[in-house]
Scaffold this active site. Structure first.
Site, PDB file in Angstrom:
ATOM      1  N   LYS A 103       0.437   5.279   8.382  1.00 25.54           N
ATOM      2  CA  LYS A 103       0.989   5.502   7.101  1.00 25.54           C
ATOM      3  C   LYS A 103      -0.040   5.949   6.000  1.00 25.54           C
ATOM      4  O   LYS A 103      -0.201   6.716   5.093  1.00 25.54           O
ATOM      5  CB  LYS A 103       2.140   4.704   6.684  1.00 25.54           C
ATOM      6  N   SER A 162       0.905  -1.306  -0.120  1.00 22.91           N
ATOM      7  CA  SER A 162      -0.073   0.001   0.192  1.00 22.91           C
ATOM      8  C   SER A 162       0.963   1.247  -0.142  1.00 22.91           C
ATOM      9  O   SER A 162       1.701   1.358   1.036  1.00 22.91           O
ATOM     10  CB  SER A 162      -0.847   0.097   1.193  1.00 22.91           C
ATOM     11  N   LYS A 194      -7.158   1.758  -2.476  1.00 21.97           N
ATOM     12  CA  LYS A 194      -6.889   1.069  -1.425  1.00 21.97           C
ATOM     13  C   LYS A 194      -7.040   2.227  -0.516  1.00 21.97           C
ATOM     14  O   LYS A 194      -7.428   2.200   0.683  1.00 21.97           O
ATOM     15  CB  LYS A 194      -5.477   0.582  -1.399  1.00 21.97           C
TER      16      LYS A 194
END
Length: 302
Positions: free
Chosen positions: A247, A104, A179
């Site tokens: 993150k 990701s 995502k």
């Protein structure tokens, strides 16, 4: 009998055998592919070998004979570190190799690396996954894929060996954009579930019964199903670490700003995730947001 390309056994390399990468690699072995793994820690390679795969001492050797290379590492710099440079994927994989990045990362980085990969004759797909560790173990991941449609179809048998819902969502970078949206929704759901559980406990409600009935109505969700029990048990062993969700929320807020999109609730949840990480809980499962809600409510340790 000749095997068609769509069902042929592939030589698949998996770079990054962590919480997600190792069970994905095991499922690829189970599906009949020849799997080579590389990881910085030898014990993960040894676990793949025990499952019927093989190991390699470095990225260059891991990818030389691969038909498909999957990278599953934590962040954008980690992906760049394993695919670029003289010892990376781009310089050592054969032309025509499918490169599937299941990490990701930032959508703009995914698009830029895809251009570099194509210049080297590779076929890039950004294919981040959702479903956590259990989804990886059960080969039940949801996979959102960006890249060329032809490359997606070529990669489909490999993706379907690790995922249950596999969807092509657009050109390179699109998988990472979807995502980011996924992580926005998940973080918001986890935060609200944590608040609901603390609220229920404050009133002495039978929380097992409460979550059961909530799960059967409009409030029901996979987040409730998978994270409610962890909150009730105060079990925050990581299926997906808070520091990684931190993150990802940075990716969401940055990309939303660039697009001129308002995400007021997302920005608030991003702050709460960041606070939890900065307090030293980044190694916990993302359901560990519950701890912060308890403390803000003055109910920690009760």
């Amino acid at each position: 009998m000749t095997t068609t390309p769509s069902t042929a056994t592939r030589n698949v390399t998996v770079i990054g055998l962590g919480i997600m990468g190792l069970p994905m690699a095991r499922n690829l072995v189970t599906a009949g592919h020849h799997v080579v793994g590389f990881n910085r820690s030898q014990d993960r390679i040894d676990q793949l070998r025990q499952a019927g795969g093989a190991g390699a001492p470095d990225v260059a050797q891991a990818v030389r004979d691969a038909d498909v290379v999957i990278t599953m590492v934590p962040d954008s710099p980690d992906v760049e570190g394993v695919v670029t440079g003289p010892d990376g994927v781009f310089e050592n994989a054969r032309q025509g190799t499918l490169w599937i990045d299941a990490s990701s990362i930032r959508p703009d980085v995914a698009a830029r690396l895809a251009e570099q990969a194509r210049a080297k004759g590779l076929r890039p797909l950004d294919a981040p996954v959702s479903g956590g560790e259990q989804g990886a173990i059960d080969a039940a991941l949801s996979i959102m894929v960006g890249g060329e449609a032809e490359d997606f179809e070529a990669a489909r048998p490999v993706l379907e060996a690790v995922g249950r819902t596999v969807v092509h969502v657009g050109p390179s970078g699109s998988g990472q954009t979807v995502k980011a949206a996924n992580q926005l929704i998940v973080a918001g759901n986890i935060q609200l579930l944590a608040e609901a559980v603390v609220f229920l406990e404050a009133y002495g409600v039978d929380t097992d019964a409460a979550l059961k009935v909530l799960g059967g109505g409009l409030a029901g969700s996979k987040v409730l199903d998978q994270k409610g029990r962890k909150m009730l048990d105060r079990d925050f062993d990581p299926g997906f670490r808070l520091q990684l969700h931190h993150k990802d929320m940075g990716i969401v807020t940055s990309a939303a700003r660039e697009a001129g999109v308002a995400v007021p609730l997302g920005a608030l949840v991003a702050q709460l995730v960041g606070i939890t990480v900065n307090r030293g809980d980044g190694g916990l499962d993302h359901s560990g947001l519950f701890k912060l809600v308890e403390e803000l409510s003055g109910r920690a340790g009760r």
